[in-house]
Design an enzyme around this catalytic site. Structure first.
Site, PDB file in Angstrom:
ATOM      1  CE  LYS A 232      -4.475   0.818   0.282  1.00 27.26           C
ATOM      2  NZ  LYS A 232      -5.606  -0.068  -0.040  1.00 27.26           N
TER       3      LYS A 232
ATOM      4  CG  ASP B 228      -7.295   3.301  -0.714  1.00 25.92           C
ATOM      5  OD1 ASP B 228      -7.637   2.112  -0.666  1.00 25.92           O
ATOM      6  OD2 ASP B 228      -7.478   4.080   0.239  1.00 25.92           O
TER       7      ASP B 228
END
Ligand code: GLU
Length: 447
Positions: free
Chosen positions: A127, A167
């Protein structure tokens, strides 16, 4: 509850990662599920295997300088946490939001590792993101930021190494600017380096809709285990971004009445049902707020500033905004109002107290790493299409997504049963995700 064999592992995580409360929370939640696993499979407690799963393989922090429209130099911080690559290249999104800290990205990367394992696809977990706040920034400022961010990130990623996506705060526009910069820097049209791309430049059909659609499929599967469905149910969806919008669309398509959604300023209730065309116009094209939506819709839509959307009585709740947005108190309110099912569209939106309240009340509860895995699963389908230079139809791609979501549901359900906790999808998801990663980590030796 934490098994005593796992206590020292958690204590070590706390000690080595001070003040990263979201990361602690995510680790704790998984460790809480693993007691039964290490009792049944003591080999998983050996070779510091669990310790290795709690320690990212690599953490990158970098400066992102850029020039704003007033010609001032701005500095943000960029992150990429490459958590685990035992199952495939690191895979996971990029988040641009002022709240982003290293601990945020670590929690998301940790969750991503197990989520990706649960999909059954060959993707590791990672991430990234930045504390950059895109709100109110011009298109040119967004582009300059994305280019600067990619200038550093490019050296760390690649289709076989690490494949970022979107995201919160990162959608097709941002990915376009980043892909453009990567292509320019490397002189390669390496489609598989990013997912969530636009359709004409290597993207996949259904990727935009996938997280929301997948979350609804997952909840639908849970409902079916109790002979129920979305049909005629009152549905509330927090958030109004990509995940929320397509959750609402699919829930409505399955007969649900989606009556409320929100943003960080407040929520809107519309008993007739939220009008998705208007919401998309406001959010996607005007980049406006839920209050603008309510104004456009007139008296039927009631806007409540600063309120809690969870006060709205509903049968199904789909928290699809951000972490820890639904507290123990909110969960008790929902339970009191007769909630049947909760599906996490966002990552870790329910606090541990809320999760406990739902499980105690026998509410069907789909944790994010299972329920929202449709997004990253469709990213893996995008990678497949890129690798074969192919492009699948909407129907084919959606059918694959549906099949993957049913598979995840069944894996969670069976695992929960196997471990003596039927209907506990939290346990099922954590154990099923963990065993797949753990198997691979063990096989690859101490690396
Ligand atoms: N950010 C999404 C998630 O939380 C998608 C990640 C991806 O497609 O790589 O799973």
């Amino acid at each position: 509850m934490l098994d005593e064999k796992l206590e020292p592992i958690y204590a070590d995580v706390l000690r080595r990662n001070p003040e990263e409360s979201e990361f602690h929370q995510a680790v704790r939640e998984v460790l809480d599920s693993l007691g039964a696993v290490v009792a049944k499979h003591p080999e998983y407690a050996e070779g510091a295997l669990i310790e290795r799963l709690c320690e990212p393989e690599r953490q990158i922090i970098f400066r992102v300088p850029w020039v704003d429209d007033k010609n001032r130099v701005q500095i943000n911080r960029g992150f990429r946490v490459q958590f685990n690559s035992a199952l495939g290249p690191y895979k996971g999104g990029l988040r641009f939001h002022p709240s982003v800290m290293l601990g945020t990205i670590k929690f998301l990367g940790f969750e991503q590792t197990f989520k990706n394992a649960l999909t059954g696809m060959p993707i590791g977990g990672g991430k990234g993101g930045s504390d950059f706040d895109p709100k109110g920034r011009s298109d040119n400022e967004i582009m300059r930021f994305c280019q600067s961010f990619m200038t550093e990130l490019a050296r760390h990623i690649g289709e076989y190494t690490d494949v970022p996506a979107g995201d919160i705060g990162v959608g097709q526009r941002e990915l376009g600017y980043m892909f453009g910069q990567y292509k320019r820097m490397t002189n390669r049209y390496e489609s598989g380096v990013l997912t969530g791309k636009g359709l004409v430049w290597g993207g996949s059909r259904v990727r935009t809709e996938a997280t929301g659609y997948g979350a609804v499929y997952f909840v639908d599967c849970m409902l079916r285990t109790r002979n129920q469905s979305f049909d005629g149910k009152r549905v509330i969806v927090s958030g109004s971004g990509n995940v929320a919008v397509y959750t609402m669309q699919k829930a409505a398509a399955l007969g649900g009445r989606v009556i409320a959604c929100s943003d960080s300023n407040g929520y809107v209730v519309e008993e007739k049902g939220i009008d998705l065309d208007t919401l998309k116009e406001v959010k996607e094209r005007r980049r406006g707020r839920v209050s603008d939506y309510a104004k456009l819709r007139g008296p039927g839509a009631v806007y409540i500033p600063n309120g809690r959307i969870w006060d709205v009585p509903a049968d199904i709740a789909m928290p699809s905004a951000t972490q820890n947005e639904l507290t123990g108190q909110d969960a008790r309110t929902l339970v009191k109002n007769g909630i049947i099912a909760v599906g996490e569209g966002a990552n870790m939106p329910c606090t541990p107290e809320a999760v406990r309240a739902f499980l105690d009340a026998n509410v069907l509860f789909g944790p994010g790493k299972a329920a929202n895995a449709g997004g990253v699963a469709t990213s893996a389908l995008e990678m497949q299409q890129n690798a074969s230079r192919d492009s699948w139809s909407f129907e084919t791609t959606e059918a694959r997504l549906r099949e993957i979501m049913y598979g995840i549901h069944d894996r969670c359900e069976k695992t929960a049963e196997e471990y003596g906790a039927p209907g506990n999808y939290v346990l099922g998801a954590n154990i099923a995700g963990f065993t797949r990663v753990a198997e691979a980590v063990r096989a690859l030796g101490v690396i």
